[in-house]
Write a protein that holds these residues in place. Structure first.
Motif, PDB file in Angstrom:
ATOM      1  N   MET A  33       0.841  -1.218  -0.041  1.00 36.65           N
ATOM      2  CA  MET A  33       0.123  -0.024  -0.164  1.00 36.65           C
ATOM      3  C   MET A  33       0.706   1.360  -0.039  1.00 36.65           C
ATOM      4  O   MET A  33       0.420   2.092  -0.733  1.00 36.65           O
ATOM      5  CB  MET A  33      -0.923   0.145   1.270  1.00 36.65           C
ATOM      6  CG  MET A  33      -2.099  -1.062   1.102  1.00 36.65           C
ATOM      7  SD  MET A  33      -3.298  -0.806   2.274  1.00 36.65           S
ATOM      8  CE  MET A  33      -2.517  -0.817   3.785  1.00 36.65           C
ATOM      9  N   ALA A  34       1.881   1.208   0.814  1.00 38.33           N
ATOM     10  CA  ALA A  34       2.948   2.507   0.870  1.00 38.33           C
ATOM     11  C   ALA A  34       3.484   2.727  -0.453  1.00 38.33           C
ATOM     12  O   ALA A  34       3.594   3.820  -1.232  1.00 38.33           O
ATOM     13  CB  ALA A  34       3.997   2.315   1.952  1.00 38.33           C
ATOM     14  N   TRP A  35       3.938   1.562  -1.240  1.00 41.20           N
ATOM     15  CA  TRP A  35       4.759   1.740  -2.204  1.00 41.20           C
ATOM     16  C   TRP A  35       3.683   2.203  -3.393  1.00 41.20           C
ATOM     17  O   TRP A  35       4.161   2.782  -4.289  1.00 41.20           O
ATOM     18  CB  TRP A  35       5.216   0.311  -2.847  1.00 41.20           C
ATOM     19  CG  TRP A  35       5.868   0.226  -4.225  1.00 41.20           C
ATOM     20  CD1 TRP A  35       5.566  -0.690  -4.929  1.00 41.20           C
ATOM     21  CD2 TRP A  35       6.879   1.133  -4.811  1.00 41.20           C
ATOM     22  NE1 TRP A  35       6.036  -0.426  -6.219  1.00 41.20           N
ATOM     23  CE2 TRP A  35       6.877   0.497  -6.015  1.00 41.20           C
ATOM     24  CE3 TRP A  35       7.786   2.034  -4.079  1.00 41.20           C
ATOM     25  CZ2 TRP A  35       8.167   1.212  -6.916  1.00 41.20           C
ATOM     26  CZ3 TRP A  35       8.532   2.558  -5.102  1.00 41.20           C
ATOM     27  CH2 TRP A  35       8.846   2.371  -6.379  1.00 41.20           C
ATOM     28  N   LEU A  36       2.517   1.693  -3.558  1.00 43.02           N
ATOM     29  CA  LEU A  36       1.599   1.839  -4.485  1.00 43.02           C
ATOM     30  C   LEU A  36       1.171   3.406  -4.260  1.00 43.02           C
ATOM     31  O   LEU A  36       1.042   4.160  -5.404  1.00 43.02           O
ATOM     32  CB  LEU A  36       0.390   1.116  -4.339  1.00 43.02           C
ATOM     33  CG  LEU A  36      -0.767   1.460  -5.604  1.00 43.02           C
ATOM     34  CD1 LEU A  36      -0.062   1.436  -6.840  1.00 43.02           C
ATOM     35  CD2 LEU A  36      -1.875   0.331  -5.415  1.00 43.02           C
ATOM     36  N   SER A  37       0.919   4.028  -2.999  1.00 42.44           N
ATOM     37  CA  SER A  37       0.578   5.452  -2.847  1.00 42.44           C
ATOM     38  C   SER A  37       1.511   6.224  -3.303  1.00 42.44           C
ATOM     39  O   SER A  37       1.379   7.403  -3.739  1.00 42.44           O
ATOM     40  CB  SER A  37       0.204   5.689  -1.403  1.00 42.44           C
ATOM     41  OG  SER A  37      -0.713   4.648  -1.203  1.00 42.44           O
ATOM     42  N   SER A  45       4.596  -7.179  -8.807  1.00 43.05           N
ATOM     43  CA  SER A  45       5.779  -6.664  -9.078  1.00 43.05           C
ATOM     44  C   SER A  45       5.929  -5.150  -9.168  1.00 43.05           C
ATOM     45  O   SER A  45       4.908  -4.486  -9.137  1.00 43.05           O
ATOM     46  CB  SER A  45       6.367  -7.230 -10.406  1.00 43.05           C
ATOM     47  OG  SER A  45       5.653  -6.564 -11.515  1.00 43.05           O
ATOM     48  N   VAL A  46       7.216  -4.913  -9.137  1.00 50.71           N
ATOM     49  CA  VAL A  46       7.388  -3.398  -9.135  1.00 50.71           C
ATOM     50  C   VAL A  46       6.937  -2.669 -10.486  1.00 50.71           C
ATOM     51  O   VAL A  46       6.417  -1.845 -10.552  1.00 50.71           O
ATOM     52  CB  VAL A  46       8.857  -2.945  -9.026  1.00 50.71           C
ATOM     53  CG1 VAL A  46       9.251  -1.501  -9.271  1.00 50.71           C
ATOM     54  CG2 VAL A  46       9.346  -3.379  -7.451  1.00 50.71           C
ATOM     55  N   THR A  47       7.090  -3.559 -11.620  1.00 52.95           N
ATOM     56  CA  THR A  47       6.782  -3.071 -13.044  1.00 52.95           C
ATOM     57  C   THR A  47       5.219  -3.035 -12.952  1.00 52.95           C
ATOM     58  O   THR A  47       4.725  -1.801 -13.371  1.00 52.95           O
ATOM     59  CB  THR A  47       7.265  -4.013 -14.110  1.00 52.95           C
ATOM     60  OG1 THR A  47       8.696  -4.096 -14.100  1.00 52.95           O
ATOM     61  CG2 THR A  47       6.874  -3.652 -15.379  1.00 52.95           C
ATOM     62  N   GLU A  48       4.446  -3.958 -12.494  1.00 54.16           N
ATOM     63  CA  GLU A  48       3.167  -3.622 -12.475  1.00 54.16           C
ATOM     64  C   GLU A  48       2.553  -2.391 -11.773  1.00 54.16           C
ATOM     65  O   GLU A  48       1.664  -1.790 -11.985  1.00 54.16           O
ATOM     66  CB  GLU A  48       2.584  -4.940 -11.927  1.00 54.16           C
ATOM     67  CG  GLU A  48       2.396  -6.044 -13.024  1.00 54.16           C
ATOM     68  CD  GLU A  48       2.331  -7.569 -12.290  1.00 54.16           C
ATOM     69  OE1 GLU A  48       2.081  -7.613 -11.172  1.00 54.16           O
ATOM     70  OE2 GLU A  48       1.828  -8.533 -13.053  1.00 54.16           O
ATOM     71  N   THR A  49       3.306  -2.157 -10.443  1.00 60.62           N
ATOM     72  CA  THR A  49       2.934  -1.147  -9.737  1.00 60.62           C
ATOM     73  C   THR A  49       3.102   0.131 -10.563  1.00 60.62           C
ATOM     74  O   THR A  49       2.259   0.992 -10.600  1.00 60.62           O
ATOM     75  CB  THR A  49       3.805  -0.915  -8.264  1.00 60.62           C
ATOM     76  OG1 THR A  49       3.543  -2.277  -7.809  1.00 60.62           O
ATOM     77  CG2 THR A  49       3.344   0.133  -7.465  1.00 60.62           C
ATOM     78  N   SER A  64       0.250   2.950 -11.733  1.00 59.23           N
ATOM     79  CA  SER A  64       0.420   4.182 -11.191  1.00 59.23           C
ATOM     80  C   SER A  64       0.359   5.252 -12.516  1.00 59.23           C
ATOM     81  O   SER A  64       0.103   6.315 -12.512  1.00 59.23           O
ATOM     82  CB  SER A  64       1.781   4.338 -10.456  1.00 59.23           C
ATOM     83  OG  SER A  64       1.915   3.826  -9.214  1.00 59.23           O
ATOM     84  N   LEU A  65       0.898   4.639 -13.583  1.00 60.41           N
ATOM     85  CA  LEU A  65       1.182   5.526 -14.610  1.00 60.41           C
ATOM     86  C   LEU A  65      -0.353   5.548 -15.322  1.00 60.41           C
ATOM     87  O   LEU A  65      -0.711   6.598 -15.704  1.00 60.41           O
ATOM     88  CB  LEU A  65       2.183   4.875 -15.820  1.00 60.41           C
ATOM     89  CG  LEU A  65       2.204   5.424 -17.249  1.00 60.41           C
ATOM     90  CD1 LEU A  65       2.826   6.942 -16.919  1.00 60.41           C
ATOM     91  CD2 LEU A  65       2.936   4.646 -18.190  1.00 60.41           C
TER      92      LEU A  65
END
Length: 186
Positions: free
Chosen positions: A42-46, A107-111, A115-116
């Motif tokens: 949640m923190a990374w996505l936000s 994954s980081v790429t999906e996040t 976000s994009l």
């Protein structure tokens, strides 16, 4: 330093646009929050949404300033039309259905891609605001903070409330953009 009435008007208008554009992240966050993501996810996505809500309008404003120098006479009408179009698009997306059910963020790429995609609205809003010679620093700070906070709030609420509130938030965001765009058109 005290702000003038015009400066307060700009802060209020930009805040309303930032919240309206953040409604996409908010409703998506609610849908994803129902999946019980970890606090780290949640923190990374936000944070990722907040960063893209800074980068995308910055690019859009640069393009808007360039375009504004070419089409000086119709820049305000074009910018207002873009905001109205964005509001109508948000309303259409709500009517089309919930987009959060098919999204994976393993994954980081999906996040980053998520976000994009949530921040693409900010690109077109930035383009419109670039035509109006808006304060760049104020705009990107408000957009970034609103994107981060609304994504995080949506993720937290999604754990407890469920998906119905996200649709209403996105509808409200669409109407805010339509209202503000209409003010520039008429």
């Amino acid at each position: 330093m005290e702000l003038t009435l015009a400066q307060w008007g700009q802060v209020l208008t930009l805040s309303m646009i930032a919240v309206a554009l953040g409604m996409d992240a908010f409703s998506l966050g609610i849908g994803l929050g129902m999946r019980r993501l970890s606090v780290r996810q949640m923190a990374w996505l936000s944070l990722s949404v907040g960063i893209f809500h800074i980068l995308m309008p910055l690019v859009g404003m640069g393009l808007g300033r360039l375009l504004g120098s070419v089409i000086k006479e119709i820049a305000v009408t074009f910018g207002g039309g873009m905001l109205c179009f964005q509001g109508l698009n948000m309303l259409y997306q709500v009517l089309r259905g919930d987009k959060a059910e098919k999204i994976e963020i393993q994954s980081v790429t999906e996040t980053l891609l998520l976000s994009l995609s949530v921040s693409m609205d900010s690109l077109s809003a930035g383009l419109s605001l670039g035509l109006f010679d808006t304060d760049v620093i104020l705009t990107i700070l408000l957009f970034g903070i609103a994107g981060l906070m609304m994504a995080g709030t949506g993720l937290l609420l999604g754990r407890f409330v469920g998906g119905w509130i996200g649709r209403y938030g996105e509808i409200l965001g669409g109407f805010i953009l339509l209202f503000l765009g209409g003010k520039f058109l008429f």
